[in-house]
Design an enzyme around this catalytic site. Structure first.
Site, mmCIF file in Angstrom:
data_model
loop_
_atom_site.group_PDB
_atom_site.id
_atom_site.type_symbol
_atom_site.label_atom_id
_atom_site.label_comp_id
_atom_site.label_asym_id
_atom_site.label_seq_id
_atom_site.Cartn_x
_atom_site.Cartn_y
_atom_site.Cartn_z
ATOM 1 N N CYS A 50 -2.994 -8.326 9.195
ATOM 2 C CA CYS A 50 -3.263 -8.379 7.753
ATOM 3 C C CYS A 50 -3.415 -9.847 7.358
ATOM 4 O O CYS A 50 -2.565 -10.681 7.683
ATOM 5 C CB CYS A 50 -2.110 -7.735 6.992
ATOM 6 S SG CYS A 50 -2.260 -7.880 5.192
ATOM 7 N N CYS A 53 -0.216 -10.823 4.886
ATOM 8 C CA CYS A 53 1.176 -10.947 5.341
ATOM 9 C C CYS A 53 1.346 -11.061 6.851
ATOM 10 O O CYS A 53 2.467 -11.145 7.341
ATOM 11 C CB CYS A 53 2.012 -9.788 4.819
ATOM 12 S SG CYS A 53 1.626 -8.193 5.602
ATOM 13 N N CYS A 99 -2.114 -2.078 3.653
ATOM 14 C CA CYS A 99 -1.043 -2.596 4.498
ATOM 15 C C CYS A 99 0.286 -2.088 3.947
ATOM 16 O O CYS A 99 0.578 -2.242 2.760
ATOM 17 C CB CYS A 99 -1.070 -4.120 4.504
ATOM 18 S SG CYS A 99 0.294 -4.879 5.417
ATOM 19 N N CYS A 122 -12.364 2.322 8.861
ATOM 20 C CA CYS A 122 -13.446 1.413 8.491
ATOM 21 C C CYS A 122 -12.844 0.303 7.631
ATOM 22 O O CYS A 122 -12.573 0.493 6.442
ATOM 23 C CB CYS A 122 -14.512 2.200 7.734
ATOM 24 S SG CYS A 122 -16.026 1.297 7.434
#
Length: 137
Positions: A50, A53, A99, A122
């Site tokens: 991510c 984070c 996330c 996707c």
């Protein structure tokens, strides 16, 4: 997005750290244009994290060419690193992937992927940061 995520940085920090596109995609549920993102056709081995984070989300072992113009994976690293919810925006119903640690918008999930899962994750390149596998050049 909820403020209950354990790793949700302050908005001013995100605006200073992320590019305008990364901020638009992760914080405002935007989408990069097809065939323009950094990773849509990347074949580098490694782990996709991510961009907000740094949580590990996907590996290159599950990445495949979907023909859509976005990086596509047939499964995340684990079900605990992503959350899914119904997205009824833009006149269609889709499944949004975020996330689980910080709530960043990642992309959408579709039931038309390859086996063994039959799922296409996707994702937006702007939501991801690739950590190359050791030994890669």
């Amino acid at each position: 997005m909820a403020d209950t995520y354990p790793a949700k940085p302050a908005d001013d920090e995100l605006q200073a750290r992320l590019t305008p596109l990364q901020y638009e995609v992760t914080q405002r549920k935007g989408t990069e244009r097809a065939f323009t993102g950094e990773y849509w056709d990347d074949k580098t081995s490694g782990t996709y994290h991510c961009v907000v984070c740094a949580t590990p989300l996907f590996t290159s072992d599950t990445k495949y060419e979907s023909g859509t113009g976005w990086p596509s994976f047939w499964q995340p690293i684990s079900s605990e690193v992503v959350e899914m919810e119904v997205d009824a925006s833009h006149g269609m119903v889709r499944t949004e992937a975020t996330c689980a640690r910080c709530g960043a918008h990642l992309g959408h999930v579709f039931p038309d992927g390859p086996q063994p899962t039959g799922t296409r994750w996707c994702m937006n390149s702007a939501s991801l940061a690739l950590e190359e596998a050791e030994g890669e050049d």
